[in-house]
Structures are given as structure tokens and as C-alpha cells.
Design a protein around this motif. Structure first.
Motif, PDB file in Angstrom:
ATOM      1  N   LEU A  14      -3.963  -7.871  -4.647  1.00 15.42           N
ATOM      2  CA  LEU A  14      -3.804  -8.170  -5.957  1.00 15.42           C
ATOM      3  C   LEU A  14      -2.539  -7.857  -6.545  1.00 15.42           C
ATOM      4  O   LEU A  14      -1.863  -8.546  -7.143  1.00 15.42           O
ATOM      5  CB  LEU A  14      -5.017  -7.548  -6.967  1.00 15.42           C
ATOM      6  CG  LEU A  14      -5.432  -8.339  -8.095  1.00 15.42           C
ATOM      7  CD1 LEU A  14      -6.036  -9.663  -7.590  1.00 15.42           C
ATOM      8  CD2 LEU A  14      -6.514  -7.621  -8.832  1.00 15.42           C
ATOM      9  N   TRP A  15      -2.128  -6.497  -6.184  1.00 19.77           N
ATOM     10  CA  TRP A  15      -0.816  -6.117  -6.700  1.00 19.77           C
ATOM     11  C   TRP A  15       0.292  -6.933  -6.039  1.00 19.77           C
ATOM     12  O   TRP A  15       1.143  -7.318  -6.708  1.00 19.77           O
ATOM     13  CB  TRP A  15      -0.556  -4.712  -6.309  1.00 19.77           C
ATOM     14  CG  TRP A  15       0.603  -4.170  -6.604  1.00 19.77           C
ATOM     15  CD1 TRP A  15       1.706  -3.953  -5.808  1.00 19.77           C
ATOM     16  CD2 TRP A  15       1.012  -3.497  -7.994  1.00 19.77           C
ATOM     17  NE1 TRP A  15       2.550  -3.270  -6.458  1.00 19.77           N
ATOM     18  CE2 TRP A  15       2.386  -3.194  -7.783  1.00 19.77           C
ATOM     19  CE3 TRP A  15       0.321  -3.899  -9.049  1.00 19.77           C
ATOM     20  CZ2 TRP A  15       3.031  -2.638  -9.016  1.00 19.77           C
ATOM     21  CZ3 TRP A  15       1.206  -3.326 -10.272  1.00 19.77           C
ATOM     22  CH2 TRP A  15       2.344  -2.764 -10.189  1.00 19.77           C
ATOM     23  N   MET A  16       0.005  -7.235  -4.638  1.00 22.90           N
ATOM     24  CA  MET A  16       1.175  -8.127  -4.071  1.00 22.90           C
ATOM     25  C   MET A  16       1.320  -9.431  -4.786  1.00 22.90           C
ATOM     26  O   MET A  16       2.546 -10.153  -4.964  1.00 22.90           O
ATOM     27  CB  MET A  16       0.882  -8.496  -2.702  1.00 22.90           C
ATOM     28  CG  MET A  16       1.359  -7.447  -1.778  1.00 22.90           C
ATOM     29  SD  MET A  16       0.757  -7.284  -0.135  1.00 22.90           S
ATOM     30  CE  MET A  16       0.505  -8.824   0.247  1.00 22.90           C
ATOM     31  N   PHE A  17       0.471 -10.129  -5.113  1.00 20.41           N
ATOM     32  CA  PHE A  17       0.147 -11.385  -5.990  1.00 20.41           C
ATOM     33  C   PHE A  17       0.753 -11.405  -7.376  1.00 20.41           C
ATOM     34  O   PHE A  17       1.399 -12.101  -7.820  1.00 20.41           O
ATOM     35  CB  PHE A  17      -1.247 -12.025  -6.049  1.00 20.41           C
ATOM     36  CG  PHE A  17      -1.515 -12.713  -4.804  1.00 20.41           C
ATOM     37  CD1 PHE A  17      -1.987 -12.128  -3.818  1.00 20.41           C
ATOM     38  CD2 PHE A  17      -1.328 -14.090  -4.784  1.00 20.41           C
ATOM     39  CE1 PHE A  17      -2.249 -12.905  -2.523  1.00 20.41           C
ATOM     40  CE2 PHE A  17      -1.652 -14.897  -3.560  1.00 20.41           C
ATOM     41  CZ  PHE A  17      -2.376 -14.221  -2.469  1.00 20.41           C
ATOM     42  N   LEU A  18       0.366 -10.121  -8.095  1.00 24.21           N
ATOM     43  CA  LEU A  18       1.158  -9.914  -9.341  1.00 24.21           C
ATOM     44  C   LEU A  18       2.669  -9.830  -9.322  1.00 24.21           C
ATOM     45  O   LEU A  18       3.187 -10.302 -10.004  1.00 24.21           O
ATOM     46  CB  LEU A  18       0.295  -8.619  -9.880  1.00 24.21           C
ATOM     47  CG  LEU A  18      -0.873  -8.660 -10.817  1.00 24.21           C
ATOM     48  CD1 LEU A  18      -1.327  -7.375 -10.962  1.00 24.21           C
ATOM     49  CD2 LEU A  18      -0.511  -9.727 -11.765  1.00 24.21           C
ATOM     50  N   SER A  25       6.169  -2.658   1.619  1.00 19.18           N
ATOM     51  CA  SER A  25       6.243  -1.669   0.730  1.00 19.18           C
ATOM     52  C   SER A  25       5.487  -1.981  -0.564  1.00 19.18           C
ATOM     53  O   SER A  25       4.854  -1.054  -1.150  1.00 19.18           O
ATOM     54  CB  SER A  25       7.695  -1.310   0.389  1.00 19.18           C
ATOM     55  OG  SER A  25       8.514  -2.676  -0.170  1.00 19.18           O
ATOM     56  N   THR A  26       5.317  -3.220  -1.030  1.00 20.77           N
ATOM     57  CA  THR A  26       4.507  -3.571  -2.037  1.00 20.77           C
ATOM     58  C   THR A  26       3.149  -3.315  -1.788  1.00 20.77           C
ATOM     59  O   THR A  26       2.446  -2.948  -2.725  1.00 20.77           O
ATOM     60  CB  THR A  26       4.801  -5.176  -2.228  1.00 20.77           C
ATOM     61  OG1 THR A  26       6.364  -5.459  -2.010  1.00 20.77           O
ATOM     62  CG2 THR A  26       4.619  -5.511  -3.799  1.00 20.77           C
ATOM     63  N   PHE A  27       2.790  -3.872  -0.518  1.00 16.36           N
ATOM     64  CA  PHE A  27       1.516  -3.379  -0.204  1.00 16.36           C
ATOM     65  C   PHE A  27       1.108  -2.014  -0.142  1.00 16.36           C
ATOM     66  O   PHE A  27       0.121  -1.498  -0.671  1.00 16.36           O
ATOM     67  CB  PHE A  27       1.123  -4.094   1.113  1.00 16.36           C
ATOM     68  CG  PHE A  27      -0.179  -3.835   1.628  1.00 16.36           C
ATOM     69  CD1 PHE A  27      -1.268  -4.696   1.302  1.00 16.36           C
ATOM     70  CD2 PHE A  27      -0.764  -2.678   2.492  1.00 16.36           C
ATOM     71  CE1 PHE A  27      -2.506  -4.595   1.769  1.00 16.36           C
ATOM     72  CE2 PHE A  27      -1.835  -2.491   2.827  1.00 16.36           C
ATOM     73  CZ  PHE A  27      -2.740  -3.340   2.599  1.00 16.36           C
ATOM     74  N   LEU A  28       1.893  -1.268   0.323  1.00 19.20           N
ATOM     75  CA  LEU A  28       1.577   0.430  -0.027  1.00 19.20           C
ATOM     76  C   LEU A  28       1.426   0.816  -1.436  1.00 19.20           C
ATOM     77  O   LEU A  28       0.730   1.681  -1.611  1.00 19.20           O
ATOM     78  CB  LEU A  28       2.705   0.874   0.883  1.00 19.20           C
ATOM     79  CG  LEU A  28       2.695   0.824   2.356  1.00 19.20           C
ATOM     80  CD1 LEU A  28       3.726   1.625   3.077  1.00 19.20           C
ATOM     81  CD2 LEU A  28       1.352   1.473   2.865  1.00 19.20           C
ATOM     82  N   ILE A  29       2.626   0.188  -2.187  1.00 18.11           N
ATOM     83  CA  ILE A  29       2.589   0.424  -3.672  1.00 18.11           C
ATOM     84  C   ILE A  29       1.165   0.133  -4.164  1.00 18.11           C
ATOM     85  O   ILE A  29       0.220   0.932  -4.897  1.00 18.11           O
ATOM     86  CB  ILE A  29       3.473   0.016  -4.312  1.00 18.11           C
ATOM     87  CG1 ILE A  29       4.712   0.680  -3.745  1.00 18.11           C
ATOM     88  CG2 ILE A  29       3.397   0.299  -5.937  1.00 18.11           C
ATOM     89  CD1 ILE A  29       6.082   0.066  -4.337  1.00 18.11           C
TER      90      ILE A  29
END
Lengths: 159, 124
Positions: A14-18, A25-29
Motif C-alpha cells: 500500500l505504501w509503495m502504491f501511495l 527501499s520504499t518497500f522497506l520503509i
């Protein structure tokens, strides 16, 4: 636990799509944010907070490594002595663990600890039969190690 | 830096070698199957794990290539080494290999006898 892990992955995606940024790195965040969210919402999600269980598993792994090292130095010190001062024995050890994977893990741990080897497990899987290399002096120390192993495994499997 | 890398590789490989030698000497010197299994299941596992770790470090630090198969090999050895020891000990006991004459205690023999008796009664 599986549900919480799945939820955490879902939050990370969800964070990656946002953020419209599909990198590791986005996945890890997103994953770290998910851990924080699950920790905050822990009262509404069934089961124990799963990171606690992961931490218990990491501790168990390092216990495993430490015991493997001590076992090898014990074997080393035994075989270089000219007179071998060993008193072998097979003794019974009752266990409180019930699930099969817990008993497997405990017997693996016992086999890799100094001077002990699991020879057989009783029919009702309540007793382990352990071959000890040096029975006389080490029995109480062995018992305390068992307690620490059993407690570490229970810590992982506790719901 | 190069010296540090090389000495790390040499250190891990030679620790592995020492434990393999310990296994071999233990197999010769220990008195019976069960005590030999102690040497074989612990020292051999750790020795081969260390040698594989040395090879992994060599490929990683010198050749600049991360070989994940070696890591998998280490993990599989870690899991299967103790199981092998257990199975050898159990098979030896069940087929009646005697323990060393200076052994001080044997709880498994009476238990197996009891099991056999209970089994026979259930058949009758």
C-alpha cells in the motif's frame, strides 16, 4: 502470526502504491511503517505481536550457535587427553513440550549441546532418552541448560 | 585491507580443518558407537560449516561474487547434522549394539522391555 505478517506485507505494498515508487527501499520503509501500525493496533488484532516472536526466534538461533561452539571445544578437550575420563550413560528426561516441531527443535538443540545426544523418544513423546558422554559431574548443569532451552522454545510458541 | 581479507579466509578455513581433524581422531579414540556419534555429529557439522564459510568469504571478498548456494549448504548442514547423529544412535540401540562396559546408567533398556511387554499383552 501468519495473518499479521500478511497484513504487514499488505501495508508495505500500500505504501509503495501511495508513493508511486516501486523500489526495495520504499518497500522497506513501508514494512517498517507497517510494523509500527501493527504495534499500535495490537489490541484489535488476534494473537501476540509477531515481532516479539521473531525476536525470540533470533535469540534461540544465537543460543544454538553458542552451544554448538561449546560442544565442539568439549569434544576437542576430551579427545586430546591421553586417558579418556568419560562415564557414558543413557538417562531419561521428561519434557513439557507437546507439539511435534517443538520436540524436534529441542532434540536438535540437545544433540548439538556439549556431551549429549538424543538416542530415542518415547512412544507418547513425553520423555527423551539422552546419551550423555560424561554423566557424573554434569547432570545438574545439563538440567539447567534443558530448562533454558525449553523456556526459549516456549517463548517462541506461546500465543 | 587485502591482508585482513586473506587472514579472515585462512582463519575460518583452518578452524574448520581443526574440527574435521578432531572428528577423525575422535572416531578412532572414543570407545563405542554412541560416543563416536558425539564426535561425528557435532565436530563434523561445525567443521564443514566453517570450511564452507571460508569458501564463501573467498568468493565474496576476493572474487567479488556472492554465492548463495554455499549459504544454503551451511543452513542445510546445520539442520541435518544432528538428525543424522540421532538416527545413527537410535538404529544402533534398537539393533542391540552394546554400550561401553564402563557406562554408568541405562534408562532406555528397561523402557523398551516394558513397551515390548505391553505390546505382547495387547496382541494376546
Amino acid at each position: 502470526m501468519a495473518f499479521q505478517v500478511l497484513l504487514n506485507f499488505f501495508i508495505a505494498f500500500l505504501w509503495m502504491f501511495l508513493s508511486m515508487n516501486f523500489t526495495l527501499s520504499t518497500f522497506l520503509i513501508g514494512f517498517i511503517l507497517g510494523i509500527i501500525m501493527i504495534l499500535m493496533m495490537n489490541r484489535f488484532i488476534p494473537g501476540r505481536f509477531y515481532m516479539g516472536r521473531v525476536w525470540a526466534l533470533v535469540k534461540l538461533f544465537f543460543l544454538f550457535l553458542k552451544e554448538l561452539f561449546l560442544a565442539n571445544f568439549q569434544v576437542l578437550s576430551l579427545i586430546i587427553r591421553p586417558k579418556m575420563p568419560i562415564k557414558p550413560a543413557i538417562f531419561a528426561l521428561p519434557t513439557v513440550l507437546e507439539k511435534e516441531w517443538e520436540i524436534t527443535l529441542l532434540s536438535n538443540l540437545i544433540t548439538l549441546t556439549p556431551g549429549t545426544l538424543v538416542v530415542a523418544i518415547s512412544e507418547d513423546s513425553k520423555t527423551l532418552f539422552i546419551h550423555a558422554l560424561d554423566y557424573g559431574d554434569a547432570e545438574e548443569a545439563i538440567d539447567s541448560i534443558r530448562n533454558s532451552f525449553e523456556r526459549a522454545i516456549l517463548e517462541v510458541s506461546r500465543t | 585491507m587485502e591482508i585482513l581479507k586473506n587472514s579472515l579466509i585462512i582463519l575460518t578455513t583452518s578452524i574448520g580443518l581443526v574440527f574435521i581433524v578432531v572428528t577423525a581422531v575422535g572416531l578412532i579414540r572414543l570407545p563405542d558407537v554412541y560416543s563416536r556419534t558425539h564426535a561425528a555429529s557435532k565436530s563434523a557439522t561445525l567443521g564443514v560449516m566453517f570450511i564452507l564459510l571460508g569458501v564463501f568469504l573467498h568468493f565474496w571478498l576476493i572474487k567479488d561474487e556472492v554465492n548463495t548456494r554455499l549459504l544454503l549448504g551451511i543452513a542445510f548442514l546445520f539442520m541435518t547434522g544432528p538428525v543424522g547423529g540421532h538416527v545413527i544412535g537410535r538404529a544402533a540401540y534398537l539393533s542391540g549394539v552394546p554400550m561401553w562396559k564402563h557406562s554408568v546408567k541405562d534408562d532406555l533398556g528397561p523402557y523398551l522391555k516394558e513397551q515390548k511387554k505391553a505390546h505382547r499383552q495387547s496382541i494376546d
